[in-house]
Every structure is written in C-alpha cells, then in structure tokens.
Design a protein around this motif. Structure first.
Motif, mmCIF file in Angstrom:
data_model
loop_
_atom_site.group_PDB
_atom_site.id
_atom_site.type_symbol
_atom_site.label_atom_id
_atom_site.label_comp_id
_atom_site.label_asym_id
_atom_site.label_seq_id
_atom_site.Cartn_x
_atom_site.Cartn_y
_atom_site.Cartn_z
ATOM 1 N N ILE A 87 -12.372 -79.044 43.236
ATOM 2 C CA ILE A 87 -12.383 -80.431 42.174
ATOM 3 C C ILE A 87 -14.211 -80.262 41.815
ATOM 4 O O ILE A 87 -14.667 -79.605 42.378
ATOM 5 N N VAL A 88 -13.906 -80.661 40.345
ATOM 6 C CA VAL A 88 -15.017 -81.224 40.083
ATOM 7 C C VAL A 88 -16.085 -82.289 40.026
ATOM 8 O O VAL A 88 -15.128 -83.416 39.268
ATOM 9 N N SER A 89 -16.704 -82.621 40.342
ATOM 10 C CA SER A 89 -16.491 -83.999 40.729
ATOM 11 C C SER A 89 -18.572 -84.617 40.014
ATOM 12 O O SER A 89 -19.262 -84.346 41.790
ATOM 13 N N LEU A 90 -18.952 -84.354 38.978
ATOM 14 C CA LEU A 90 -20.008 -84.547 38.926
ATOM 15 C C LEU A 90 -20.996 -85.699 37.921
ATOM 16 O O LEU A 90 -20.190 -86.527 37.317
ATOM 17 N N LEU A 91 -21.914 -86.620 38.281
ATOM 18 C CA LEU A 91 -22.312 -88.030 37.893
ATOM 19 C C LEU A 91 -23.875 -87.065 37.191
ATOM 20 O O LEU A 91 -24.877 -86.644 38.449
ATOM 21 N N ASN A 92 -24.015 -86.821 36.087
ATOM 22 C CA ASN A 92 -25.340 -85.999 35.315
ATOM 23 C C ASN A 92 -25.306 -84.888 36.061
ATOM 24 O O ASN A 92 -24.060 -83.900 35.407
ATOM 25 N N LYS A 117 -11.999 -78.815 48.426
ATOM 26 C CA LYS A 117 -13.668 -77.821 47.938
ATOM 27 C C LYS A 117 -13.952 -79.285 46.491
ATOM 28 O O LYS A 117 -13.333 -78.974 45.435
ATOM 29 N N VAL A 118 -15.048 -80.181 46.942
ATOM 30 C CA VAL A 118 -15.598 -80.475 45.753
ATOM 31 C C VAL A 118 -17.142 -80.289 45.447
ATOM 32 O O VAL A 118 -17.830 -79.888 46.661
ATOM 33 N N GLY A 119 -17.012 -79.604 44.415
ATOM 34 C CA GLY A 119 -18.238 -78.905 43.538
ATOM 35 C C GLY A 119 -19.032 -79.228 42.451
ATOM 36 O O GLY A 119 -17.945 -80.405 41.770
ATOM 37 N N ASN A 120 -19.024 -78.793 41.813
ATOM 38 C CA ASN A 120 -19.569 -78.352 40.346
ATOM 39 C C ASN A 120 -18.894 -77.291 40.258
ATOM 40 O O ASN A 120 -19.527 -76.660 38.702
ATOM 41 N N THR A 121 -18.121 -76.341 40.302
ATOM 42 C CA THR A 121 -17.718 -75.078 40.215
ATOM 43 C C THR A 121 -16.218 -74.752 39.792
ATOM 44 O O THR A 121 -14.980 -75.294 40.569
ATOM 45 N N THR A 122 -15.816 -74.437 38.512
ATOM 46 C CA THR A 122 -14.501 -74.572 38.287
ATOM 47 C C THR A 122 -14.056 -73.536 37.628
ATOM 48 O O THR A 122 -14.843 -72.233 38.140
ATOM 49 N N LYS A 123 -12.846 -72.863 36.763
ATOM 50 C CA LYS A 123 -12.385 -71.974 36.946
ATOM 51 C C LYS A 123 -12.110 -71.844 35.455
ATOM 52 O O LYS A 123 -11.712 -72.890 34.842
ATOM 53 N N GLY A 124 -12.192 -70.569 34.407
ATOM 54 C CA GLY A 124 -11.628 -70.192 32.997
ATOM 55 C C GLY A 124 -10.282 -69.960 32.791
ATOM 56 O O GLY A 124 -9.635 -70.482 34.485
ATOM 57 N N HIS A 125 -9.852 -69.459 32.027
ATOM 58 C CA HIS A 125 -8.833 -68.969 31.729
ATOM 59 C C HIS A 125 -8.489 -68.029 33.064
ATOM 60 O O HIS A 125 -8.814 -66.890 33.655
ATOM 61 N N ARG A 126 -7.263 -68.187 32.676
ATOM 62 C CA ARG A 126 -5.990 -67.517 34.029
ATOM 63 C C ARG A 126 -6.676 -65.638 34.124
ATOM 64 O O ARG A 126 -6.839 -64.915 34.505
ATOM 65 N N PHE A 127 -6.663 -65.411 33.012
ATOM 66 C CA PHE A 127 -6.541 -64.184 32.784
ATOM 67 C C PHE A 127 -7.868 -63.542 32.100
ATOM 68 O O PHE A 127 -7.887 -62.476 31.815
#
Length: 694
Positions: free
Chosen positions: A163-168, A180-190
């Motif tokens: 989960i990404v949860s960002l205020l500004n 986990k809740v933070g500012n890290t996401t994932k790109g295209h699976r491959f």
C-alpha cells in the motif's frame, strides 16, 4: 499549497470485471468520508491496472472545518440545586460536552426551559483524519467474490501485497492487519523495477510509466484503440470494435502494445461467428473487417509489455488461435452432416429444469405459446407456419458439438445450421432472434416471427419458474427472470404489439398443467407474475421520465396491455405536466370515494329529483360516447378532457345534493350515477393515485 493525497492498493491480478465496481466504491466511499469528516477538497479521481487500485485527491484542505453545535442539556429545574449551584446532572452535561458554565444558556422548548451549550469543535488536521479512516475505506470495498489469505481477517478480491499512502511527500500510516503501508510501489511484473520509491505524489504517474505501467486506464484504452486501428488500416481493413472487449483488454494489461496476426484463409470459409467467437470470447482478440464488413484474415491482440521479440509473440498467438479455429472447423463440419431437425429428438435427453422437464418439453410448450401469440396478433398463415417451424427448431443447436464447446453461439449456430439445411430466411433468423435481447441495450428482434418466438420462450421460462416457486430475490436471479421480463417488455414496446399479458400468462400456465401435470395455486402464481412484470414496467416508465403517480394510476386500471399502458402513461404525463389540474383531482377523488359504495351502474332517470343531479346525469350522457370513441383511438388525453368538462357539474352536485339520504332507492340511484362516472373514468386512469403537484 495545494495538498494531494495518493492511495495505491497493490494486489495480485484482479479480474477485469471487478475493477469498475471497485473504483466506483473506492471513490464514493472516500468522498463520503471527506464529507462526514468536514474536509474540503477540489477533486477525487480513481485509476486501476490489474495490479493496483489507485485514488488521488486534489486540493485537500489542511484541517477539518471548525464545527459549532448547539447541544440541548437537562431541564433548568433540575440543572441547579436549591442554592443555585450546578447539580450533578448539569455538571455531567458540561463535562460531557467539554464546556464551562459561562458557555451555557437557557432556552424554552415545549413550554419548559432547558440548558443549552454552544460547543465549538476545532478541526483535526487532515493527516490525522486520513490515518484514522483509510483502512476502513479499503475494507469497505465489496467484490462479487472475495478471499482471505495469510491468516488475515480482511476479505478482498485478491491478496493485498503493498500500500502506498502519501499526503504530498509524507507517508500517511495506518494499520491494515499488518500489511506494509509506505511510499514503495512496484513496476510492471516483468519489465519494471520490483521496488519504486515515490517521494511525492506529483511524481507518481511518471515514475510508474518509466517502469512500464500506465496507471490511467483511459490512456491505456486510447493507446489500444488508436494503435489497433492503425495496424488494421495498414492491412486495408477496419477494427471491429467491441466496447466491452476493449474495456476488458484495457483492464488486463498495464503497458499495452497492440500487434497484428494472421488467420489462415481456410478458416474464413467458416461462418463469421464461428471465427469471431473464439477470437473475442476466449482469446480477447479483435477481428478486422473490410469496408463492407467482410472478415479479413487478420486479428489484433494486445500484449502486456513492450515490442521486444514481438514477432515471436505474434507467432505464438497465431498458433493458439489456429488450434481454436481447427476445433471449431471440426465441430462445424461434423454438425452439418445432419440437417438441423435431426437434433430436435436428442433434446429429450437434456433437462431444462428438474421440475419443468427437458428441452424437448420446452420446445413443445414454446410452439403452443407462440401459436397462441400469433393467433392473438392475427398474423398471416405463412407467418404462422414460419413461427411454428422456428419454434420446433429453436433449441436444436443446443445439442450440437459447436454449441457444446462454444456456448456463446447458441441461437447463432441454430440460424447458420437452419440456413445450411434449407430453411427459409425468416425461420433461420427467428431461431437466432429468440434470445434477443440478451442484455441491457442489446439488439431487439427485427422480424415478427423472431419477436413472437422470443416472447414465447421468455414467458414460458418466467411462468414455469414462478409456478415451481423460483422467483428473483435480492441479487439472486439464477434463471435471469428480470432480464427476460425486460426483454418481453422491450419487444412489445418496440414492435407496438397489442397483447394481453394476463391472457398469455394464463395460457402459458395452462400448457404446464396440460403437458407436465404441474400442480400450483393458479390465481396466486398468475398474480405474482403480473406483479413481477408491473415492477419492471414501473421502473422502465420511470426511466422514461413519467411521473410515478401517473404510472401507478394507469397500472391501477387493471389493464395488462403493456404497449397501451405506455401510450396512456405518456399522454397523461404530458397532459398533467402541461396543465397541472390539481383542483380536478380533488373533484374526481370525491366521486371515486363515494362510488365505492355503489352496487350497480344502472341509473334510473325518473329517480333523479334535484336539478343538480339531473344536470350531472345529462352532462355525463353527453360525453360518454365521446370518451369511449377517444379510448378506442388511444387518445387518452382527449378522453380526459371530456371528463374535465364535468368538473363544474360534479362540484355543483356535491354542493347541492345529499347523496346518503334515507330513501334507499334515491340513495342507491345517486351512488350508481357516481359509480358509472367512476367506472368510465377508470378506463382512462385511476385519478385517486395521482398526487397534487406543488
């Protein structure tokens, strides 16, 4: 500073059909939360890919709006003791509201003075409110099917992985069962990075696109459509666009790359539906046609990735499609070895419904019911023969190899096999049209035979299901009875068919008794079916913009001709919207109320004594024939105008004539006069159902 909030729910691949509903809920629930928490904002938008649900709020205010409330407390007489000091009741009230004595005042309520407090609640900061509420919003999303995973209690369509949860540029933390809740996401699976740090909301879309994820589904859709059409044009064709398929493909890719493949020419000798259905329904490929709509030997498919090794991918897709079409080719040529009528007898081995017999039994019922409808509409002999032949062959394709493998082709293959067997165009088309409309907004039958066959098929299913106690409840409708009822209504209105729904239901139920010996409460089942149809009619007329009370008024006439009800409702709706006539309703409602006490519509002229009742009697006699003539022509507004002429005479009658006199003969005669007027008026509309409009 314009505050922006980003919420990204990262998941395992979501089914495409779940995405639209999830986004609607996410957006709606978030907006409701902001409203309830008194947080202003400029805009809320949602986005999705197969691996993420995304929400972005623009223009968020820094804090909740300050709230000022006036809160009622205890009565003044118990708020102070004998010495004028605050009692325990008052102290408890002040403590509960967080106020001091100088913040309270007294005010009278229902003749007694009470203590009131002016409570000012300072707003919390938006960061805190988000932290307290976002987890509940995620939990509130409901899917057609959900699952639990990893010992968690939360139910979701697929496991939530991040989960990404960002205020500004600030992480807004919350607890969602340890995810986990933070500012890290994932790109295209491959193709993309497994870990992408989002430092501020404004960089989210660009960073994802750098990692082969186009988050905005509308942008992905446009890419697919534009590039697919470009590829089709290069081959001298046009993309055969199916919006539902386009939406589905959009929702199963994160980085779309359309590509064009080739179909072997031999497969184009098959009927178009045999080629197109495996392409669209099973493989999510788009067909290509020329300017005349003829299928070309190409298809478009969309890769979830870039164009690297695209030639290899195209070859793989061509191979998969070839295998599907080879199966279809085999099934088709096996099926046409026999004429379509040879497939009718095997229907005896296929159960339609345990208590409603086989598909062969259904075929017999449809033939009888279709003939009844044809007779009712007075169709010609040739049309009646075509209807009967189409009804006899209507379910034959359900036992063919092709429909057994590709169930989506029911009806379509029946049409193709009928043509191949030498059946005429009307019969063949009707076999296909029996299933129309299949969904909201679908095509309706274009032929009389197809329309009648479709109505017969749907009415048979509805009547049989109600007779054995299968009725739609809430979201449960396993036999699609709502859809089928709407189909009947749409066909009747589109073809302008004058049919008595009650008589057709009578006959449909009678066939079940005659053919299967089915036992049920005849009157109760018939009334339930009529009520079921009336519910659909009300909804449909309401969607047309007709006033709800006028809909109730025309349905309360007891008329069961759907087309007639629509004309009646439309004309009366237009008339009342134009003229209002709220005073007319009061007058005629008085007639209706007393008319309920009448025992007959026979009025004896020699028992009319008062000038006012003679005037009303003569006035009604002057308009009665005109009213009936207008009704015959379905000129319901003009029929109503004739009745409005009586308003003055009716008002005069009630002002000067005592209806409920002691003399029984005179009393009955006056009631019968009102009863006769009311009964004729009911042929137009039950005006007692109409509500005065302000």
């Amino acid at each position: 500073m314009s505050n922006r909030y980003l919420l990204e729910i990262g998941v395992e691949e979501l089914p495409a059909r779940f995405i639209s509903g999830a986004l609607n809920q996410l957006k709606g629930n978030f907006k409701n939360m902001l409203k309830n928490e008194r947080i202003g904002y400029a805009n809320v938008e949602t986005y999705a890919t197969p691996r993420r649900l995304v929400l972005i709020v623009d223009g968020l205010k820094e804090d909740q709006d300050t709230l000022e409330e006036i809160v009622k407390g205890p009565a003044k007489r118990i708020a102070y003791d004998s010495q004028g000091y605050p009692s325990k009741a008052l102290e408890g009230f002040m403590r509960g509201q967080g106020v001091k004595e100088d913040q309270i005042f007294t005010k009278e309520y229902n003749g007694e003075e009470y203590i009131y407090a002016r409570v000012i609640k300072e707003g919390k900061d938006t960061f805190t409110i988000l932290s307290e509420n976002v987890a509940d919003i995620i939990k509130s999303i409901v899917f057609p099917k959900s699952m639990r995973w990893g010992g968690k209690n939360i139910r979701f369509a697929r496991p939530i992985r991040w989960i990404v949860s960002l205020l500004n540029d600030r992480i807004v933390p919350f607890d969602l069962e340890g995810i986990k809740v933070g500012n890290t996401t994932k790109g295209h699976r491959f193709l993309g990075s497994k870990s992408i740090e989002i430092n501020k909301v404004d960089e989210y879309f660009d960073k994802l696109e750098e990692n082969y994820v186009i988050v905005d589904q509308n942008k992905r859709k446009e890419i697919i459509k534009y590039n697919s059409e470009k590829l089709a044009k290069e081959k001298g064709g046009n993309l055969l666009v199916d919006e539902d398929l386009l939406d589905e493909v959009t929702n199963i890719v994160e980085y779309p790359t359309p590509m064009i493949g080739r179909i072997k020419e031999e497969y184009l000798n098959l009927p178009d539906d045999v080629v197109i259905t495996p392409m669209k329904e099973h493989l999510r490929f788009f067909p290509i046609v020329n300017d005349k709509g003829v299928l070309l030997p190409y298809f478009i498919t969309v890769r979830n990735g870039n164009d690297q090794y695209i030639d290899v991918v195209i070859k793989g897709n061509e191979k998969v499609l070839g295998a599907r079409l080879e199966d279809a080719k085999f099934f088709y040529y096996e099926d046409i070895k026999n004429p379509i009528e040879d497939y009718v007898e095997p229907l005896k081995n296929i159960v339609f419904q345990e208590k409603l017999g086989t598909l062969y039994d259904k075929t017999i019922r449809i033939r009888k019911l279709a003939k009844k409808i044809g007779d009712y509409l007075e169709v010609g002999e040739e049309t009646q023969r075509n209807i009967d032949r189409a009804a006899y062959l209507s379910k034959a394709d359900l036992v063919t190899k092709m429909v057994g493998e590709f169930t989506e082709l029911q009806g379509r293959m029946g049409m193709e096999y009928a043509k191949h067997s030498g059946e005429n165009e009307i019969v063949s088309t009707a076999i296909y049209e029996q299933y129309l409309p299949r969904f909201a907004g679908d095509d309706l039958p274009t032929t009389t035979a197809g329309s009648i066959l479709s109505i017969a098929d749907k009415l048979d299913t509805i009547s049989g299901c109600f007779a054995i106690g299968i009725e739609p409840t809430g979201s449960q409708d396993p036999y699609g009875l709502r859809r089928q009822a709407l189909g009947v209504i749409n066909i009747v209105l589109d073809r302008r068919l004058n049919l008595s729904l009650g008589e057709l239901i009578d006959f449909a139920l009678y066939i079940y008794v005659e053919e299967l010996g089915l036992v049920f409460d005849y009157a109760e089942v018939k009334n339930s079916i009529l009520g079921f149809f009336n519910g659909r009619i009300k909804n449909m007329f309401s969607d047309m913009g007709i006033r709800y009370d006028i809909i109730d008024g025309v349905i309360s006439t007891g008329i069961d001709n759907i087309y007639d009800l629509m004309i009646r409702a439309n004309k009366l709706n237009e008339y009342f919207e134009k003229y209002g006539l709220t005073d007319v309703l009061s007058t005629f409602n008085r007639v209706t109320n007393l008319a309920e006490k009448s025992t007959s519509t026979e009025v004896k002229r020699d028992l009319l004594i008062e000038d006012a009742e003679i005037e009303l009697y003569d006035g009604f006699n002057d308009i009665e024939e005109k009213v009936l003539n207008h009704l015959d022509k379905k000129e319901y507004d003009k029929a109503l105008e004739q009745f409005i002429v009586l308003k003055e005479a009716i008002d005069n009658f009630f002002d000067k004539v005592m209806v409920m006199v002691d003399d029984e003969a005179i009393r009955e005669n006056r009631l019968n006069l009102l009863g006769k007027i009311s009964k004729t008026m009911l042929l137009i509309c039950d005006l007692s159902k109409l509500v005065k409009q302000s």
